[in-house]
Design a protein around this motif. Structure first.
Motif, PDB file in Angstrom:
ATOM      1  N   SER A 169       0.824  -1.213   0.000  1.00  0.00           N
ATOM      2  CA  SER A 169       0.000   0.000   0.000  1.00  0.00           C
ATOM      3  C   SER A 169       0.858   1.264   0.000  1.00  0.00           C
ATOM      4  CB  SER A 169      -0.943  -0.004   1.206  1.00  0.00           C
ATOM      5  OG  SER A 169      -1.820  -1.111   1.156  1.00  0.00           O
ATOM      6  N   VAL A 170       1.998   1.227   0.696  1.00  0.00           N
ATOM      7  CA  VAL A 170       2.928   2.358   0.643  1.00  0.00           C
ATOM      8  C   VAL A 170       3.357   2.607  -0.802  1.00  0.00           C
ATOM      9  CG1 VAL A 170       5.256   3.148   1.245  1.00  0.00           C
ATOM     10  CG2 VAL A 170       3.787   2.159   3.000  1.00  0.00           C
ATOM     11  N   GLY A 171       3.673   1.531  -1.523  1.00  0.00           N
ATOM     12  CA  GLY A 171       4.042   1.676  -2.927  1.00  0.00           C
ATOM     13  C   GLY A 171       2.942   2.346  -3.733  1.00  0.00           C
ATOM     14  N   CYS A 172       1.695   2.003  -3.428  1.00  0.00           N
ATOM     15  CA  CYS A 172       0.561   2.615  -4.127  1.00  0.00           C
ATOM     16  C   CYS A 172       0.457   4.105  -3.815  1.00  0.00           C
ATOM     17  CB  CYS A 172      -0.733   1.904  -3.738  1.00  0.00           C
ATOM     18  SG  CYS A 172      -0.881   0.210  -4.359  1.00  0.00           S
ATOM     19  N   VAL A 173       0.692   4.474  -2.552  1.00  0.00           N
ATOM     20  CA  VAL A 173       0.640   5.887  -2.169  1.00  0.00           C
ATOM     21  C   VAL A 173       1.762   6.666  -2.857  1.00  0.00           C
ATOM     22  CG1 VAL A 173       0.836   7.520  -0.248  1.00  0.00           C
ATOM     23  CG2 VAL A 173      -0.487   5.415   0.035  1.00  0.00           C
ATOM     24  N   TRP A 178       3.710  10.368  -7.223  1.00  0.00           N
ATOM     25  CA  TRP A 178       4.472  10.529  -8.465  1.00  0.00           C
ATOM     26  C   TRP A 178       3.575  10.948  -9.630  1.00  0.00           C
ATOM     27  CZ3 TRP A 178       7.299   5.205  -7.886  1.00  0.00           C
ATOM     28  CH2 TRP A 178       8.483   5.380  -7.151  1.00  0.00           C
ATOM     29  N   ALA A 179       2.412  10.301  -9.721  1.00  0.00           N
ATOM     30  CA  ALA A 179       1.567  10.453 -10.908  1.00  0.00           C
ATOM     31  C   ALA A 179       0.458  11.486 -10.749  1.00  0.00           C
ATOM     32  CB  ALA A 179       0.950   9.098 -11.268  1.00  0.00           C
ATOM     33  N   GLY A 180       0.094  11.816  -9.498  1.00  0.00           N
ATOM     34  CA  GLY A 180      -1.000  12.751  -9.278  1.00  0.00           C
ATOM     35  C   GLY A 180      -2.370  12.130  -9.452  1.00  0.00           C
ATOM     36  N   MET A 181      -2.439  10.812  -9.406  1.00  0.00           N
ATOM     37  CA  MET A 181      -3.717  10.100  -9.561  1.00  0.00           C
ATOM     38  C   MET A 181      -3.634   8.776  -8.815  1.00  0.00           C
ATOM     39  SD  MET A 181      -3.332   8.759 -13.523  1.00  0.00           S
ATOM     40  CE  MET A 181      -2.778  10.353 -14.126  1.00  0.00           C
ATOM     41  N   ARG A 182      -4.791   8.212  -8.517  1.00  0.00           N
ATOM     42  CA  ARG A 182      -4.804   6.962  -7.767  1.00  0.00           C
ATOM     43  C   ARG A 182      -4.228   5.826  -8.605  1.00  0.00           C
ATOM     44  NH1 ARG A 182      -8.201   3.369  -9.884  1.00  0.00           N
ATOM     45  NH2 ARG A 182     -10.277   3.938 -10.624  1.00  0.00           N
ATOM     46  N   PRO A 183      -3.725   4.771  -7.945  1.00  0.00           N
ATOM     47  CA  PRO A 183      -3.252   3.605  -8.699  1.00  0.00           C
ATOM     48  C   PRO A 183      -4.405   2.954  -9.459  1.00  0.00           C
ATOM     49  CG  PRO A 183      -3.331   3.140  -6.337  1.00  0.00           C
ATOM     50  CD  PRO A 183      -3.563   4.605  -6.495  1.00  0.00           C
ATOM     51  N   VAL A 192      -9.403  -4.938 -11.685  1.00  0.00           N
ATOM     52  CA  VAL A 192      -8.221  -4.848 -10.824  1.00  0.00           C
ATOM     53  C   VAL A 192      -8.116  -6.082  -9.927  1.00  0.00           C
ATOM     54  CG1 VAL A 192      -7.134  -3.554  -8.947  1.00  0.00           C
ATOM     55  CG2 VAL A 192      -8.145  -2.338 -10.884  1.00  0.00           C
ATOM     56  N   LEU A 193      -9.234  -6.521  -9.374  1.00  0.00           N
ATOM     57  CA  LEU A 193      -9.228  -7.735  -8.555  1.00  0.00           C
ATOM     58  C   LEU A 193      -8.689  -8.922  -9.353  1.00  0.00           C
ATOM     59  CD1 LEU A 193     -12.648  -7.414  -6.695  1.00  0.00           C
ATOM     60  CD2 LEU A 193     -10.399  -7.482  -5.616  1.00  0.00           C
ATOM     61  N   PHE A 194      -9.115  -9.031 -10.603  1.00  0.00           N
ATOM     62  CA  PHE A 194      -8.654 -10.130 -11.455  1.00  0.00           C
ATOM     63  C   PHE A 194      -7.150 -10.024 -11.705  1.00  0.00           C
ATOM     64  CE2 PHE A 194      -7.634 -11.888 -15.624  1.00  0.00           C
ATOM     65  CZ  PHE A 194      -8.134 -13.181 -15.499  1.00  0.00           C
ATOM     66  N   LYS A 195      -6.676  -8.817 -12.007  1.00  0.00           N
ATOM     67  CA  LYS A 195      -5.252  -8.640 -12.305  1.00  0.00           C
ATOM     68  C   LYS A 195      -4.382  -8.884 -11.075  1.00  0.00           C
ATOM     69  CE  LYS A 195      -5.867  -5.537 -16.238  1.00  0.00           C
ATOM     70  NZ  LYS A 195      -5.667  -4.188 -16.796  1.00  0.00           N
ATOM     71  N   LEU A 196      -4.885  -8.513  -9.911  1.00  0.00           N
ATOM     72  CA  LEU A 196      -4.127  -8.748  -8.683  1.00  0.00           C
ATOM     73  C   LEU A 196      -4.054 -10.234  -8.356  1.00  0.00           C
ATOM     74  CD1 LEU A 196      -5.458  -5.871  -6.396  1.00  0.00           C
ATOM     75  CD2 LEU A 196      -3.103  -6.150  -7.175  1.00  0.00           C
ATOM     76  N   LEU A 201      -0.283  -8.719 -10.863  1.00  0.00           N
ATOM     77  CA  LEU A 201       0.319  -7.521 -11.435  1.00  0.00           C
ATOM     78  C   LEU A 201       0.287  -6.362 -10.447  1.00  0.00           C
ATOM     79  CD1 LEU A 201      -1.258  -7.542 -15.014  1.00  0.00           C
ATOM     80  CD2 LEU A 201       1.100  -8.123 -14.401  1.00  0.00           C
ATOM     81  N   PRO A 202       1.352  -5.563 -10.398  1.00  0.00           N
ATOM     82  CA  PRO A 202       1.309  -4.328  -9.611  1.00  0.00           C
ATOM     83  C   PRO A 202       0.604  -3.238 -10.408  1.00  0.00           C
ATOM     84  CG  PRO A 202       3.438  -4.514 -10.663  1.00  0.00           C
ATOM     85  CD  PRO A 202       2.676  -5.770 -11.019  1.00  0.00           C
ATOM     86  N   PRO A 203       0.244  -2.131  -9.779  1.00  0.00           N
ATOM     87  CA  PRO A 203      -0.359  -1.028 -10.533  1.00  0.00           C
ATOM     88  C   PRO A 203       0.582  -0.566 -11.641  1.00  0.00           C
ATOM     89  CG  PRO A 203      -0.511  -0.636  -8.169  1.00  0.00           C
ATOM     90  CD  PRO A 203       0.384  -1.814  -8.346  1.00  0.00           C
ATOM     91  N   PRO A 204       0.060  -0.300 -12.831  1.00  0.00           N
ATOM     92  CA  PRO A 204       0.927   0.120 -13.936  1.00  0.00           C
ATOM     93  C   PRO A 204       1.469   1.530 -13.731  1.00  0.00           C
ATOM     94  CG  PRO A 204      -1.377   0.271 -14.576  1.00  0.00           C
ATOM     95  CD  PRO A 204      -1.360  -0.385 -13.224  1.00  0.00           C
ATOM     96  N   ILE A 205       2.612   1.793 -14.347  1.00  0.00           N
ATOM     97  CA  ILE A 205       3.197   3.129 -14.330  1.00  0.00           C
ATOM     98  C   ILE A 205       2.565   3.935 -15.461  1.00  0.00           C
ATOM     99  CG2 ILE A 205       5.327   4.461 -14.533  1.00  0.00           C
ATOM    100  CD1 ILE A 205       6.852   1.940 -13.723  1.00  0.00           C
ATOM    101  N   PRO A 206       1.998   5.098 -15.178  1.00  0.00           N
ATOM    102  CA  PRO A 206       1.444   5.922 -16.266  1.00  0.00           C
ATOM    103  C   PRO A 206       2.491   6.198 -17.342  1.00  0.00           C
ATOM    104  CG  PRO A 206       0.796   6.794 -14.130  1.00  0.00           C
ATOM    105  CD  PRO A 206       1.797   5.711 -13.854  1.00  0.00           C
TER     106      PRO A 206
END
Length: 254
Positions: A169-173, A178-183, A192-196, A201-206
Motif C-alpha cells: 500500500s505504501v508503494g501505491c501511495v 508521483w503520478a498525481g492520480m490513484r493507482p 483490478v481484482l482479477f489482475k491482482l 500484477l502491480p499497478p501500472p506506471i502511467p
C-alpha cells in the motif's frame, strides 16, 4: 482546536439489525482502542472520546492541511523532493505501528494527513488490526480498498497475510504522489481484482511518468509479488531513493 469524528448509534430494532450501521460503530470503537495507546509524530494524535446513548464521538488533533489525497486533487502530482519527504514520514509512522503489532490495512493518500509544515500523519484506523505475531499470516478477511490492496489479501485460498500488505500500500501511495492520480486509474474494480489475483500484477506506471533507477528500485521492492521479498518499513525507510539534502525544507506544493 481539535477534530471530531461522530457516528450515530443504532436506535431502533431494525437499525440494530442493520449490519452496515453496526459495522460503522464497530469501526469507530476499534479506532478508539487502536489510537488511545499510540504516540508518534507521524500518527494522528488521539485526544479522547465521548459516548452518549445516541452517538459515539472520537476527538483527534486537527490537521489543517487536509489529506495527501486532497492536496493531490488540488495541486496535482508532487515535486519529487516532497514525495521523498512524505514517504519517509509515512514509513516512520508505519514502522512504529508495526512495532506495536498493528497492521493499518487501509493506507492510501486520503488516509494520510498533512500539516501546513509538511509533517505527515497516518489516520483512519477503522479496519486496522492488532496481533502478537505480525509475521504469522494471521489475517484472512479481505480488508482495505481494492486499488491499494496487495495480491495476497484477495487470495481465495485464505492463506492469510501479514504486515507486508501495508508495504504494498505504501508503494501505491508513492505512485499516487508521483503520478498525481490513484493507482489503477481508469480500471474498474472487478478488473483490478482479477489482475491482482490471477496475473499478480502491480499497478501500472502511467505512460508519462519517468522514474529514476532508484525510484524504480523503490517501487519494485514495494510491489514484490512474494510478500517475503518486500522489505519492512524500517528497511524501506533506509532506501537511498529517500535521501534529501540536509538543508531541504518543505515550502509548499507550488
Amino acid at each position: 482546536m481539535f477534530a471530531v469524528k461522530q457516528v450515530e448509534r443504532p436506535q431502533t430494532p431494525s437499525d440494530k439489525n442493520d449490519l452496515r450501521q453496526v459495522a460503522v460503530v464497530q469501526a469507530l470503537e476499534l479506532e478508539i482502542e487502536t489510537l488511545k495507546n499510540l504516540d508518534h509524530p507521524n500518527i494522528v494524535q488521539y485526544l479522547g472520546f465521548e459516548e452518549t446513548p445516541a452517538n459515539l464521538n472520537i476527538f483527534l488533533e486537527y490537521v489543517p492541511g487536509g489529506s495527501i489525497g486532497k492536496c493531490l486533487d488540488k495541486h496535482g502530482k508532487f515535486a519529487e523532493s516532497v514525495t521523498k519527504s512524505f514517504t519517509a514520514q509515512i514509513l516512520s509512522g508505519l514502522e512504529y505501528l508495526h512495532s506495536k503489532g498493528i497492521l493499518h490495512r487501509n493506507l492510501k493518500a486520503h488516509n494520510i494527513l498533512v500539516e501546513m509544515s509538511g509533517k505527515c500523519k497516518i489516520s483512519s484506523f477503522g479496519i486496522s488490526k492488532q496481533t502478537d505475531d505480525l509475521h504469522g499470516e494471521a489475517f484472512t478477511p479481505m480488508q482495505g480498498t481494492v486499488f491499494w490492496m496487495a495480491p495476497e489479501v484477495i487470495s481465495p485460498q485464505k492463506k492469510g497475510y501479514d504486515f507486508k500488505t501495508d508495504i504494498w500500500s505504501v508503494g501505491c501511495v508513492v505512485l499516487e504522489m508521483w503520478a498525481g492520480m490513484r493507482p489503477w486509474m481508469g480500471e474498474e474494480m472487478v478488473a483490478v481484482l482479477f489482475k491482482l489475483y490471477q496475473a499478480k500484477l502491480p499497478p501500472p506506471i502511467p505512460k508519462d511518468l519517468i522514474l529514476s533507477e532508484l525510484a524504480d528500485d523503490f517501487r519494485r521492492k514495494c510491489f514484490a509479488i512474494n510478500p517475503e521479498e518486500r522489505p519492512s518499513a524500517a528497511e524501506l525507510g533506509k532506501h537511498p531513493y529517500l535521501v534529501l539534502p540536509a538543508d531541504w525544507k518543505f515550502t509548499g506544493f507550488t
